[in-house]
Design an enzyme around this catalytic site. Structure first.
Site, PDB file in Angstrom:
ATOM      1  N   ASP A   1     -16.672 -11.933  -3.096  1.00  0.00           N
ATOM      2  CA  ASP A   1     -17.911 -11.389  -2.545  1.00  0.00           C
ATOM      3  C   ASP A   1     -18.406 -10.215  -3.377  1.00  0.00           C
ATOM      4  OD1 ASP A   1     -19.987 -11.239  -0.518  1.00  0.00           O
ATOM      5  OD2 ASP A   1     -18.980  -9.433   0.219  1.00  0.00           O
TER       6      ASP A   1
ATOM      7  N   ALA B   1     -13.576  -6.613  -1.626  1.00  0.00           N
ATOM      8  CA  ALA B   1     -13.493  -5.155  -1.672  1.00  0.00           C
ATOM      9  C   ALA B   1     -14.432  -4.615  -2.747  1.00  0.00           C
ATOM     10  CB  ALA B   1     -12.048  -4.720  -1.915  1.00  0.00           C
ATOM     11  N   ARG B   2     -13.933  -4.483  -3.966  1.00  0.00           N
ATOM     12  CA  ARG B   2     -14.739  -4.024  -5.090  1.00  0.00           C
ATOM     13  C   ARG B   2     -14.441  -4.907  -6.291  1.00  0.00           C
ATOM     14  NH1 ARG B   2     -17.842  -2.099  -2.257  1.00  0.00           N
ATOM     15  NH2 ARG B   2     -18.629   0.045  -2.121  1.00  0.00           N
TER      16      ARG B   2
ATOM     17  N   HIS C   1     -22.142 -10.261  -2.176  1.00  0.00           N
ATOM     18  CA  HIS C   1     -21.779  -8.964  -1.574  1.00  0.00           C
ATOM     19  C   HIS C   1     -22.297  -8.862  -0.138  1.00  0.00           C
ATOM     20  CE1 HIS C   1     -20.563  -4.667  -2.933  1.00  0.00           C
ATOM     21  NE2 HIS C   1     -20.254  -4.862  -1.658  1.00  0.00           N
TER      22      HIS C   1
ATOM     23  N   ASP D   1       0.862  -1.175   0.000  1.00  0.00           N
ATOM     24  CA  ASP D   1       0.000   0.000   0.000  1.00  0.00           C
ATOM     25  C   ASP D   1       0.900   1.226   0.000  1.00  0.00           C
ATOM     26  OD1 ASP D   1      -1.719   2.144   0.482  1.00  0.00           O
ATOM     27  OD2 ASP D   1      -3.130   0.878   1.579  1.00  0.00           O
TER      28      ASP D   1
ATOM     29  N   GLY E   1     -20.167  -8.995   2.649  1.00  0.00           N
ATOM     30  CA  GLY E   1     -19.092  -8.678   3.586  1.00  0.00           C
ATOM     31  C   GLY E   1     -19.494  -7.734   4.699  1.00  0.00           C
TER      32      GLY E   1
ATOM     33  N   GLU F   1     -23.046  -6.541 -10.732  1.00  0.00           N
ATOM     34  CA  GLU F   1     -23.870  -7.108  -9.669  1.00  0.00           C
ATOM     35  C   GLU F   1     -25.345  -6.799  -9.923  1.00  0.00           C
ATOM     36  OE1 GLU F   1     -22.402  -5.879  -5.845  1.00  0.00           O
ATOM     37  OE2 GLU F   1     -20.406  -6.694  -6.222  1.00  0.00           O
TER      38      GLU F   1
END
Length: 341
Positions: free
Chosen positions: A282, A257-258, A307, A200, A309, A287
């Site tokens: 997820d 995440a995405r 989705h 990161d 999470g 979607e």
């Protein structure tokens, strides 16, 4: 005597309007709250006019907001059309980590403040991510399907050396992103004894695990990668065919995440040719996940959830409380804590 603050609690089947109402009434002593229940998640969200990830309910919002000064919502579309039709509206509080259902430029033009609820689902998503990882590594859903659904003991095949899973202890796990969710995942994985590595470039200071200098370096040594980056123009398609090819043979990919962070076609190719042994997802590029998605044909190698999470009761309660606190600050004339406009 001052007039009560007129508030619309546009909740849904997850963050219930009643949750918002009770939280707001606790924070704002003089308030009238009107409830509106939108259809998410029983009805999928999507683009609405110029905003993303919203319920298709502009007309419902306009009708409910007549005369209202404050809107608290999770999925309500706050578009140019809605803002133009609601001149009394002064504050919008979104019960999410980002106001993707709000036209921020239009809100600024209409002199409407916009707040959001950061961190409300970080713990839930981190826990779910680790659960996905364990499920993929140990083939838990596949074994369950064979025994519970089909009455077959064939799942015992996963006890053979060739088909048995990996354990987290001593396993090199790479985290792409180290924000509120990634940092929690790192702490949990360290408790399992995993060899945690983090990429990161925006995070300074100490981390749980080994910081690596580049994404390529992380991918080359990670038996598992899990994605925790924000979706931006720079990170869209961050993990594609080139990046997946850098992973060790038999690696596992996790994404809660995405969806657009990951090239799904490239992932399917890597799963089909065996370079990636398993994936747990997820979130998806589209979607709900389309019935024609190649992922469905890979059920023996993937864990797929819709989705979920951030789906915990605590998240709904936290989001309502964070949003209500902002309403209370606004009503008392205090500085807002999480304002974008």
């Amino acid at each position: 005597m001052t007039e009560p603050v007129r508030i619309v609690a546009a909740g849904d089947h997850f963050i219930l309007p009643s949750l918002i109402m009770r939280a707001v009434e606790h924070e704002a002593e003089r308030a009238t709250v009107k409830e509106l229940k939108l259809g998410w998640p029983l009805e999928p969200f999507g683009p609405v006019a110029e905003v993303q990830e919203a319920s298709d309910a502009e007309d419902q919002m306009i009708e409910a907001l007549a005369g209202a000064e404050v809107l608290v919502t999770q999925m309500g579309p706050v578009t140019e059309k809605v803002l133009a039709a609601c001149p009394d509206l002064k504050l919008v509080v979104v019960c999410r980590g980002g106001p993707v259902n709000v036209n921020l430029d239009a809100a600024k033009r209409h002199d409407v403040r916009v707040c959001y609820a950061p961190g409300r689902n970080a713990a839930a998503t981190a826990e779910f991510t680790v659960g996905l990882m364990l499920a993929a590594l140990r083939r838990i859903p596949q074994a369950h399907e064979l025994l519970a659904r089909q009455g077959s003991w064939e799942g015992a095949t996963y006890y053979t050396y060739e088909h048995s899973g990996l354990e987290l202890e001593d396993l090199p796990v790479g985290l792409v992103g180290y924000g509120a969710v990634g940092s929690r995942v790192a702490r949990v994985l360290c408790a399992f004894g995993a060899r945690v590595m983090v990429y990161d470039p925006y995070v300074k200071g100490e981390i749980h695990g080994l910081r690596v200098a580049s994404l390529d370096e992380l991918l080359r040594v990670s038996r598992v990668i899990t994605l925790h980056a924000r979706l931006t123009p720079e990170t869209r398609g961050l993990i594609g065919a080139r990046e997946l090819a850098l992973l060790p043979q038999g690696a596992v990919v996790v994404n809660a995440a995405r969806g657009p962070l990951l090239d799904e076609d490239a992932l399917c190719e890597a799963l089909e040719n065996g370079h990636v042994s398993a994936a747990a997802l997820d979130t998806y590029a589209q979607e709900p996940l389309p019935p024609a998605s190649r992922l469905h044909a890979l059920a023996d190698r993937v864990v797929l959830t819709p989705h979920l999470g951030g789906a915990s009761r605590a998240v709904a309660e936290k989001a309502a409380a964070i949003a209500a606190a902002e309403v209370g600050r606004w009503a008392r004339g205090e500085p807002l804590a999480h304002a974008l406009t």
